[in-house]
Design an enzyme around this catalytic site. Structure first.
Site, PDB file in Angstrom:
ATOM      1  N   TRP A 145     108.129  73.511  65.765  1.00  0.00           N
ATOM      2  CA  TRP A 145     107.407  72.266  65.522  1.00  0.00           C
ATOM      3  C   TRP A 145     108.208  71.260  64.693  1.00  0.00           C
ATOM      4  CZ3 TRP A 145     107.201  71.461  60.373  1.00  0.00           C
ATOM      5  CH2 TRP A 145     107.255  72.579  59.529  1.00  0.00           C
ATOM      6  N   ASN A 146     109.205  71.722  63.925  1.00  0.00           N
ATOM      7  CA  ASN A 146     109.839  70.801  62.973  1.00  0.00           C
ATOM      8  C   ASN A 146     110.831  69.837  63.615  1.00  0.00           C
ATOM      9  OD1 ASN A 146     111.529  73.002  63.441  1.00  0.00           O
ATOM     10  ND2 ASN A 146     112.392  72.979  61.379  1.00  0.00           N
ATOM     11  N   LYS A 169     108.113  76.660  76.300  1.00  0.00           N
ATOM     12  CA  LYS A 169     106.910  76.849  75.488  1.00  0.00           C
ATOM     13  C   LYS A 169     107.156  76.177  74.138  1.00  0.00           C
ATOM     14  CE  LYS A 169     103.390  78.697  73.201  1.00  0.00           C
ATOM     15  NZ  LYS A 169     103.657  78.021  71.904  1.00  0.00           N
ATOM     16  N   PRO A 170     106.574  74.969  73.914  1.00  0.00           N
ATOM     17  CA  PRO A 170     106.730  74.311  72.621  1.00  0.00           C
ATOM     18  C   PRO A 170     105.776  74.897  71.582  1.00  0.00           C
ATOM     19  CG  PRO A 170     105.346  72.977  74.027  1.00  0.00           C
ATOM     20  CD  PRO A 170     105.763  74.179  74.844  1.00  0.00           C
ATOM     21  N   ALA A 171     105.995  74.567  70.337  1.00  0.00           N
ATOM     22  CA  ALA A 171     105.103  75.019  69.268  1.00  0.00           C
ATOM     23  C   ALA A 171     103.691  74.510  69.520  1.00  0.00           C
ATOM     24  CB  ALA A 171     105.601  74.522  67.916  1.00  0.00           C
ATOM     25  N   GLY A 222     112.903  79.757  65.479  1.00  0.00           N
ATOM     26  CA  GLY A 222     111.721  80.019  64.671  1.00  0.00           C
ATOM     27  C   GLY A 222     112.026  81.006  63.569  1.00  0.00           C
ATOM     28  N   SER A 223     111.017  81.704  63.114  1.00  0.00           N
ATOM     29  CA  SER A 223     111.174  82.605  61.980  1.00  0.00           C
ATOM     30  C   SER A 223     111.934  83.869  62.366  1.00  0.00           C
ATOM     31  CB  SER A 223     109.804  82.989  61.418  1.00  0.00           C
ATOM     32  OG  SER A 223     109.141  83.876  62.299  1.00  0.00           O
ATOM     33  N   GLU A 244     117.920  81.222  66.974  1.00  0.00           N
ATOM     34  CA  GLU A 244     118.249  80.484  65.752  1.00  0.00           C
ATOM     35  C   GLU A 244     117.055  80.671  64.831  1.00  0.00           C
ATOM     36  OE1 GLU A 244     117.679  77.588  63.168  1.00  0.00           O
ATOM     37  OE2 GLU A 244     117.702  76.317  64.963  1.00  0.00           O
ATOM     38  N   LEU A 245     117.268  81.490  63.783  1.00  0.00           N
ATOM     39  CA  LEU A 245     116.155  81.972  62.968  1.00  0.00           C
ATOM     40  C   LEU A 245     116.180  81.361  61.565  1.00  0.00           C
ATOM     41  CD1 LEU A 245     116.398  85.676  64.205  1.00  0.00           C
ATOM     42  CD2 LEU A 245     115.061  83.793  65.173  1.00  0.00           C
ATOM     43  N   CYS A 278     115.521  74.418  58.953  1.00  0.00           N
ATOM     44  CA  CYS A 278     116.100  75.753  58.762  1.00  0.00           C
ATOM     45  C   CYS A 278     117.442  75.702  58.055  1.00  0.00           C
ATOM     46  CB  CYS A 278     116.232  76.462  60.107  1.00  0.00           C
ATOM     47  SG  CYS A 278     117.075  75.467  61.350  1.00  0.00           S
ATOM     48  N   GLU A 379     112.366  81.739  51.977  1.00  0.00           N
ATOM     49  CA  GLU A 379     112.527  80.381  52.473  1.00  0.00           C
ATOM     50  C   GLU A 379     111.260  79.576  52.157  1.00  0.00           C
ATOM     51  OE1 GLU A 379     114.260  78.359  56.576  1.00  0.00           O
ATOM     52  OE2 GLU A 379     113.135  80.229  56.698  1.00  0.00           O
TER      53      GLU A 379
END
Length: 477
Positions: A145-146, A169-171, A222-223, A244-245, A278, A379
């Site tokens: 989402w960011n 699939k978007p947030a 994401g996370s 990419e976490l 991130c 984080e």
């Protein structure tokens, strides 16, 4: 709406869910809540479109990417307004994100033309060895989402350039930007099924992506927690993954640094998107001999930051995405203060009518941070900058690397020898040297350790969307 096989459609259940403006708490729109059935339909469409799309020339595929890139720039104000409305970042940052998305599409429109194979000298005079590089197949792309448009472009651009087809699939909290981008792809005549959009319930849509053998690649931002879960599920069908976490970026300031520029760099890195990136600074390490002076400089520069609704042009800090993000920020500050930190700037929710319904928090500076505090290892994803002190370069390296994350790190110095010593020893995928904003379309973006696998951006970003095929040809000579 969902976008499947070149057509707009509602969820089969007829269910919808609200998308909120985090600055006002108001419902922007009711969106179709897709699920596993929509996921499977989109995968079917992508599978059926793959043979014809993968056979197109690189130049033909480039046309669509280049044309969409141009249209993003033409509609920058409209797209930026949607981004700011659904996720809160200041309008100037949103425009910058639209331009970055256009850069990715433009870059891969050209880079796709340079997917080269090899001819390898054979050990036998009657054999010829050829290596082909071909698209991996159907790609499932899951975006955060960011950065609702830049991350979308950074995934679908190399995938389409390589000849893959995509299910996006978007947030759940930011589908509106993705819908607008799909409208543009539809407008330019992208063949049916090449790019599909499903949004709604993450778990069932994710199940379809993980279970289906036809999906050969998962790309996720994401996370770390969710990334590990997806990687484990992807192993069942041996899908390629690029992830990419999470990150926990150190920002190291040595005594020979330009302190004015270092302070400006901290603000640019830490407070962009209200600290919800991130690669934003999480730990500021300042050499003890300059710590007091640097802190004073930083605090004096903080007054230029303006908290508010990102649609207002003077605003530089928008809202956090939701109330849970505010609560986590408060928890990290409270824990730090209990353990000896001192709040020297900010440290509370802003007051006033304009802030009542939004998820706002003041940009905050903490002094005397230590590694016993939550903020040193977790984080925050909020506008809090803790300052730690160190004495030697060796100590700074040890503290910076003392984390399971390894996405981005920053340091400021004028010593060229130190530049190479630090760069080679910091355990991070991205290093900003006197540079707080290193992201660019032509360079590889990604981390090491628990910050992910694979790279996005530049020529490196094509690798995970391609398979190598070895041809060994026996000749009659």
């Amino acid at each position: 709406m969902q976008y499947i096989n070149g057509e707009w459609c509602q969820a089969t259940t007829g269910k919808t869910y609200p998308v909120y403006n985090p600055a006002t708490g108001e419902v922007i729109e009711q969106i179709a809540r897709g699920g596993k059935e929509e996921g499977n339909l989109a995968i079917d469409a992508a599978k059926n479109a793959l043979p014809s799309w993968s056979k197109k020339t690189a130049k033909e595929r480039a046309f669509y990417l280049k044309t969409v890139s141009e249209k993003l720039r033409e509609r920058i104000d409209h797209l930026a307004t949607i981004i700011t409305t659904e996720m809160g970042k200041p309008i100037a940052e949103a425009k910058g994100e639209v331009n970055l998305a256009a850069d990715y599409l433009e870059w891969y429109a050209e880079e796709g033309k340079r997917i080269y194979g090899d001819t390898i000298p054979s050990s036998s005079e009657t054999k010829r060895i050829i290596v082909l590089r071909q698209p991996v197949g159907v790609v499932a792309a899951i975006t955060p989402w960011n950065f609702p448009i830049a991350m979308l472009a950074r995934k679908i651009a190399p995938a389409l350039a390589a000849g893959c087809t995509v299910v996006l699939k978007p947030a759940e909290s930011t589908p509106l930007t993705a819908i607008e981008v799909m409208k543009i792809f539809h407008e330019v005549g992208l063949p049916k099924g090449v790019l599909n959009l499903v949004h709604g319930e993450a778990a069932p849509i994710g199940e379809a992506m993980m279970e289906r053998q036809e999906v050969r690649k998962i790309t996720f931002t994401g996370s770390t927690k969710v990334g590990k879960e997806l990687a484990a599920k992807a192993a069942a069908t041996m899908k390629k993954i690029s992830m990419e976490l999470g990150g926990h970026a150190p920002f190291i300031i040595f005594e020979d640094a330009d302190l004015e520029k270092a302070a400006e760099g901290v603000i640019a890195s830490k407070f962009r998107n209200a600290g919800q990136t991130c690669i934003c600074t999480n730990r500021i390490y300042v050499q003890r001999t300059i710590a007091e002076r640097f802190s004073e400089i930083l605090v004096t520069k903080m007054d230029k930051l303006v908290v508010g609704n990102g649609l207002q042009p003077e605003v530089t800090i928008g809202p956090l995405i939701n109330e849970a993000a505010v609560a986590k920020t408060e928890d990290h500050i409270s824990d730090s203060v209990k353990k000896g930190a001192k709040v020297v700037y900010g440290g509370k929710k802003p007051t006033g009518e304009v802030y009542k319904k939004g998820h706002f928090y003041e940009p905050t500076i903490l002094l005397h941070a230590t590694h016993e505090m939550k903020i040193a290892t977790e984080e925050t994803f909020g506008p809090v900058a803790p300052i730690f002190e160190f004495d030697t370069e060796e100590e700074a390296l040890h503290l910076a690397n003392d984390t399971s994350y390894g996405l981005a790190a920053y340091f400021y110095t004028k010593d060229v020898s130190r530049v190479f010593r630090m760069s080679e020893k910091l355990e991070y995928g991205i290093i900003g040297i006197n540079d707080p904003v290193p992201t660019t379309a032509q360079a590889p973006f990604g981390g090491v350790k628990e910050s992910g696998v694979g790279r996005e951006g530049g020529r490196y970003g094509l690798e995970d969307y391609l398979d190598y095929k070895f041809l060994s040809l026996e000749l009659e000579l």
